[in-house]
Scaffold this motif. Structure first.
Motif, mmCIF file in Angstrom:
data_model
loop_
_atom_site.group_PDB
_atom_site.id
_atom_site.type_symbol
_atom_site.label_atom_id
_atom_site.label_comp_id
_atom_site.label_asym_id
_atom_site.label_seq_id
_atom_site.Cartn_x
_atom_site.Cartn_y
_atom_site.Cartn_z
ATOM 1 N N TYR A 1 0.689 -1.148 0.157
ATOM 2 C CA TYR A 1 -0.159 -0.073 0.150
ATOM 3 C C TYR A 1 0.930 1.292 -0.235
ATOM 4 O O TYR A 1 0.492 2.111 -0.798
ATOM 5 C CB TYR A 1 -0.676 0.063 1.158
ATOM 6 N N GLN B 1 0.966 4.299 -2.824
ATOM 7 C CA GLN B 1 0.790 5.682 -2.338
ATOM 8 C C GLN B 1 -0.547 5.780 -1.546
ATOM 9 O O GLN B 1 -1.103 6.610 -1.767
ATOM 10 C CB GLN B 1 1.202 6.816 -3.300
ATOM 11 N N ALA B 2 -0.729 4.673 -1.141
ATOM 12 C CA ALA B 2 -2.215 4.729 -0.109
ATOM 13 C C ALA B 2 -1.837 4.714 1.129
ATOM 14 O O ALA B 2 -2.015 3.731 1.918
ATOM 15 C CB ALA B 2 -2.915 3.573 -0.835
ATOM 16 N N LEU C 1 -4.492 3.968 3.868
ATOM 17 C CA LEU C 1 -5.044 2.525 3.898
ATOM 18 C C LEU C 1 -3.810 1.703 4.721
ATOM 19 O O LEU C 1 -4.007 0.725 5.145
ATOM 20 C CB LEU C 1 -5.099 2.113 2.507
#
Lengths: 167, 104
Positions: free
Chosen positions: A50, A54-55, A58
């Motif tokens: 993740y 680039q989350a 999350l």
């Protein structure tokens, strides 16, 4: 900058291979407690994926809820139920070879389909941040958000009712 | 660096199938739940990967769905493990082929 880029690429594929190896250990190891520890590493690896996508929000949620909460539950259940370390009890049923054949066939089908499809991808990764995520949760997705919170509440109450002793 | 969607999809397929193998072959009910968690994680990565690299999608969509899936995975784990503990208390086993109360 070129060397950082290639370093990132190498470490990304290293993480992917590592997750797969740890996941295979998770489903094949005999000791269930070890399986739970390997599962924790698999989930941490998914959090790293993740980060690569680039989350970040999350990834944080993944570490907090999966590695923090769900792993604790799983380890509690293992401690409460299984007699660990009895090597005479078989840990897998007789479906091992049919399952392996089925999964290999499914893998070949899936991978060939993925490679044949032409994906309509963008040049750069589209990213979002926690602010836009929160606005989406409270705006467009407010109804499923409320429903899922109700489901979580009812499921937790149900889990307590099912698991408590009758005395 | 750019992440090719193909490679990520192949990875998540393999991760999902690993979880499927575990769910099909484990005798222990807790082991089956662990394998299901792996499968749910593979699906979550797919959600995020699709919406952040395909055109005409917003990245919020996939991440919101991934959060919903994480919440539902938490409920699955809580209810499933509670059921496992209850079965263990009544039947003294959590091996799925020995729990045959509803078979004749």
């Amino acid at each position: 900058m070129e060397i950082f880029n290639s370093l990132a690429t190498v470490s990304f594929y290293g993480v992917l291979v590592g997750i797969l190896a740890v996941a295979i250990l998770t489903v094949t190891t005999r000791n269930l407690f070890h399986a739970a520890i390997f599962l924790a590493f698999t989930l941490l690896g998914v959090a790293v994926v993740y980060f690569f996508l680039q989350a970040e929000f999350l990834a944080g949620v993944q570490i907090l809820i999966y590695v923090g909460a769900i792993m604790t539950l799983v380890i509690f259940a293992i401690m409460l139920t299984s007699k660990i370390g009895d090597p005479n009890v078989p840990q897998s049923n007789r479906q091992r070879y049919p399952a392996l054949i089925l999964i290999l066939a499914f893998a070949v089908f899936l991978i060939s389909t993925i490679l044949k499809t032409s994906w309509n991808t963008t040049e750069t990764l589209q990213t979002t941040d926690a602010i836009r995520l929160g606005k989406a949760l409270m705006g467009e997705f407010v109804f499923p958000f409320e429903v899922v919170s109700l489901v979580l509440l009812i499921a937790l109450i149900g889990a307590i009712v099912v698991a408590r002793s009758d005395q | 660096m750019s992440i090719p969607l193909n490679h990520l999809l192949i990875f998540t397929s393999l991760l999902f199938l690993t979880g499927l193998y575990g769910a099909l072959t484990r005798r222990n009910a807790v082991g089956i739940l662990i394998a299901i968690e792996i499968m749910l994680n593979a699906v979550n990565i797919n959600f995020v990967a699709f919406t952040s690299s395909l055109k005409n999608t917003s990245p919020e969509l996939g991440q919101v769905f991934a959060i919903f899936v994480i919440v539902l995975a938490a409920t699955t784990a809580a209810v499933g493990l509670a059921i496992v503990v209850a079965i263990y208390r009544n039947q003294k086993t959590i091996y799925t082929d020995e729990i045959d109360l509803l078979k004749w």
